[in-house]
Design a protein around this motif. Structure first.
Motif, PDB file in Angstrom:
ATOM      1  N   ASP A  25      -2.531 -18.093  34.216  1.00 35.75           N
ATOM      2  CA  ASP A  25      -3.346 -17.580  33.131  1.00 35.75           C
ATOM      3  C   ASP A  25      -3.381 -18.544  32.215  1.00 35.75           C
ATOM      4  N   GLY A  26      -2.665 -19.557  32.024  1.00 35.67           N
ATOM      5  CA  GLY A  26      -2.761 -20.725  31.057  1.00 35.67           C
ATOM      6  C   GLY A  26      -1.616 -20.485  29.817  1.00 35.67           C
ATOM      7  N   VAL A  27      -0.984 -19.523  30.153  1.00 30.58           N
ATOM      8  CA  VAL A  27       0.175 -19.079  28.909  1.00 30.58           C
ATOM      9  C   VAL A  27       1.411 -20.129  29.119  1.00 30.58           C
ATOM     10  N   LEU A  28       1.717 -20.492  28.162  1.00 27.30           N
ATOM     11  CA  LEU A  28       2.899 -21.485  28.010  1.00 27.30           C
ATOM     12  C   LEU A  28       4.202 -20.732  28.128  1.00 27.30           C
ATOM     13  N   VAL A  29       4.998 -21.013  28.945  1.00 29.80           N
ATOM     14  CA  VAL A  29       6.372 -20.132  29.216  1.00 29.80           C
ATOM     15  C   VAL A  29       7.253 -21.007  28.272  1.00 29.80           C
ATOM     16  N   GLU A  30       7.398 -20.541  27.009  1.00 28.51           N
ATOM     17  CA  GLU A  30       7.900 -21.247  26.159  1.00 28.51           C
ATOM     18  C   GLU A  30       9.518 -21.518  26.368  1.00 28.51           C
ATOM     19  N   GLY A  31      10.379 -20.622  27.019  1.00 23.78           N
ATOM     20  CA  GLY A  31      11.598 -20.726  27.297  1.00 23.78           C
ATOM     21  C   GLY A  31      12.013 -21.832  28.077  1.00 23.78           C
ATOM     22  N   LEU A  32      11.029 -22.051  29.294  1.00 18.05           N
ATOM     23  CA  LEU A  32      11.282 -23.128  30.015  1.00 18.05           C
ATOM     24  C   LEU A  32      11.041 -24.534  29.378  1.00 18.05           C
ATOM     25  N   PHE A  33      10.136 -24.425  28.412  1.00 17.80           N
ATOM     26  CA  PHE A  33       9.682 -25.838  28.046  1.00 17.80           C
ATOM     27  C   PHE A  33      10.781 -26.109  26.888  1.00 17.80           C
ATOM     28  N   TRP A  34      10.915 -25.100  26.157  1.00 21.04           N
ATOM     29  CA  TRP A  34      11.945 -25.226  24.969  1.00 21.04           C
ATOM     30  C   TRP A  34      13.383 -25.826  25.615  1.00 21.04           C
ATOM     31  N   LYS A  35      13.698 -25.357  26.643  1.00 21.39           N
ATOM     32  CA  LYS A  35      15.023 -25.781  27.451  1.00 21.39           C
ATOM     33  C   LYS A  35      15.077 -27.244  27.788  1.00 21.39           C
ATOM     34  N   ASP A  36      13.602 -27.717  28.265  1.00 22.38           N
ATOM     35  CA  ASP A  36      13.794 -29.098  28.646  1.00 22.38           C
ATOM     36  C   ASP A  36      13.624 -29.914  27.415  1.00 22.38           C
ATOM     37  N   VAL A  37      12.925 -29.517  26.347  1.00 20.78           N
ATOM     38  CA  VAL A  37      12.873 -30.440  25.045  1.00 20.78           C
ATOM     39  C   VAL A  37      14.275 -30.346  24.434  1.00 20.78           C
ATOM     40  N   GLU A  38      15.023 -29.338  24.513  1.00 19.02           N
ATOM     41  CA  GLU A  38      16.437 -29.323  23.716  1.00 19.02           C
ATOM     42  C   GLU A  38      17.318 -29.839  24.581  1.00 19.02           C
ATOM     43  N   GLY A  39      17.079 -29.850  25.812  1.00 18.40           N
ATOM     44  CA  GLY A  39      17.964 -30.849  26.813  1.00 18.40           C
ATOM     45  C   GLY A  39      18.015 -32.315  26.614  1.00 18.40           C
ATOM     46  N   LEU A  40      16.523 -32.754  26.255  1.00 16.58           N
ATOM     47  CA  LEU A  40      16.469 -34.149  25.803  1.00 16.58           C
ATOM     48  C   LEU A  40      16.928 -34.562  24.469  1.00 16.58           C
ATOM     49  N   ILE A  41      16.769 -33.480  23.703  1.00 14.92           N
ATOM     50  CA  ILE A  41      17.558 -33.891  22.120  1.00 14.92           C
ATOM     51  C   ILE A  41      19.041 -34.178  22.206  1.00 14.92           C
ATOM     52  N   VAL A  42      19.556 -32.998  23.040  1.00 10.23           N
ATOM     53  CA  VAL A  42      20.845 -33.221  23.243  1.00 10.23           C
ATOM     54  C   VAL A  42      21.206 -34.612  23.919  1.00 10.23           C
ATOM     55  N   GLN A  43      20.443 -34.899  24.904  1.00 10.17           N
ATOM     56  CA  GLN A  43      20.539 -36.164  25.652  1.00 10.17           C
ATOM     57  C   GLN A  43      20.539 -37.536  24.723  1.00 10.17           C
ATOM     58  N   TYR A  44      19.662 -37.194  23.729  1.00  8.69           N
ATOM     59  CA  TYR A  44      19.754 -38.363  22.561  1.00  8.69           C
ATOM     60  C   TYR A  44      20.789 -38.508  21.727  1.00  8.69           C
ATOM     61  N   THR A  45      21.149 -37.359  21.230  1.00 11.46           N
ATOM     62  CA  THR A  45      22.189 -37.115  20.161  1.00 11.46           C
ATOM     63  C   THR A  45      23.581 -37.455  20.766  1.00 11.46           C
ATOM     64  N   LYS A  46      23.694 -37.342  21.989  1.00 13.33           N
ATOM     65  CA  LYS A  46      25.240 -37.619  22.621  1.00 13.33           C
ATOM     66  C   LYS A  46      25.515 -39.037  22.231  1.00 13.33           C
ATOM     67  N   GLU A  47      26.942 -38.968  22.206  1.00 14.95           N
ATOM     68  CA  GLU A  47      27.517 -40.398  22.152  1.00 14.95           C
ATOM     69  C   GLU A  47      27.469 -40.975  23.254  1.00 14.95           C
ATOM     70  N   PRO A  48      26.954 -42.551  23.087  1.00 11.25           N
ATOM     71  CA  PRO A  48      27.053 -43.221  24.416  1.00 11.25           C
ATOM     72  C   PRO A  48      28.581 -43.468  24.660  1.00 11.25           C
ATOM     73  N   LYS A  49      28.744 -43.579  25.882  1.00 11.32           N
ATOM     74  CA  LYS A  49      30.042 -43.948  26.727  1.00 11.32           C
ATOM     75  C   LYS A  49      30.477 -45.505  26.246  1.00 11.32           C
ATOM     76  N   LYS A  50      31.565 -45.542  25.842  1.00 10.73           N
ATOM     77  CA  LYS A  50      32.242 -47.125  25.357  1.00 10.73           C
ATOM     78  C   LYS A  50      32.320 -47.804  26.590  1.00 10.73           C
ATOM     79  N   SER A  51      31.930 -49.007  26.724  1.00 10.16           N
ATOM     80  CA  SER A  51      32.543 -49.900  27.896  1.00 10.16           C
ATOM     81  C   SER A  51      33.644 -50.745  27.523  1.00 10.16           C
ATOM     82  N   LYS A  52      34.602 -50.943  28.231  1.00 10.17           N
ATOM     83  CA  LYS A  52      35.796 -51.804  27.894  1.00 10.17           C
ATOM     84  C   LYS A  52      35.299 -53.144  28.307  1.00 10.17           C
TER      85      LYS A  52
END
Length: 184
Positions: free
Chosen positions: A157-184
């Motif tokens: 019907d064209g209704v945005l399933v906000e829970g699914l979309f928010w989960k994907d966007v929040e996951g991307l924000i978490v991915q951006y903010t996490k500390e990068p792994k240090k290489s030795k």
């Protein structure tokens, strides 16, 4: 979560789909503690107002055409210059950005986010990118993005399933903010 009312769009209207997704992304980012940085928008509004003032002055100048020729040429030159400046800002700074933010309060980072999106015409693939507002900063992380089909976020019907979309966007924000792994 999001607002109580369902966000409904016409699934055949590409622009309304992108608009509702971009609006929801802005809500998610602000919900994560980021504050919108409106300095660039304010600068563009100031330049736009200057363009209107120049046009009004040229239109209502008290002398008629042959006498005010040089004045009108100056107004036209200013009009072109200010419009060129607006285009330069859009081309170099904004690009596909839908949101600029300040760093979250209490964080160690000194740079905010630039959130941009793409939804090509005649495509169902929505690309969301999160990058640093100052990529040259020492606290800037690598840009992250995802490209997903919009069909998983909307009902028939064209209704945005906000829970699914928010989960994907929040996951991307978490991915951006996490500390990068240090290489030795």
């Amino acid at each position: 979560m999001a607002s109580k009312s369902a966000k409904k769009v016409n699934l055949l209207d590409h622009n309304s789909i992108k608009h509702i997704l971009d609006e929801s992304v802005t809500e998610v980012v602000k919900n994560q503690g980021y504050v919108e940085d409106v300095r660039l928008s304010n600068a563009k509004l100031l330049i736009g107002t200057s363009i209107i003032v120049v046009a009004l002055i040229a239109q209502f100048y008290k002398k008629k055409f042959p006498e005010n020729r040089d004045f009108l040429l100056a107004c036209i030159a200013l009009y072109v210059l200010f419009n060129g400046l607006l285009q330069l800002i859009s081309y170099t700074k904004e690009k596909n950005a839908i949101l600029f933010t300040y760093p979250p309060a209490g964080s160690f980072t000194s740079t905010g986010l630039v959130v941009s999106s793409k939804l090509p015409r005649f495509s169902d693939l929505y690309t969301l990118t999160i990058a640093s507002a100052d990529p040259k900063s020492i606290s800037a992380n690598e840009p992250v993005h995802f490209t997903k089909s919009i069909t998983g976020w909307f009902t028939n019907d064209g209704v945005l399933v906000e829970g699914l979309f928010w989960k994907d966007v929040e996951g991307l924000i978490v991915q951006y903010t996490k500390e990068p792994k240090k290489s030795k």
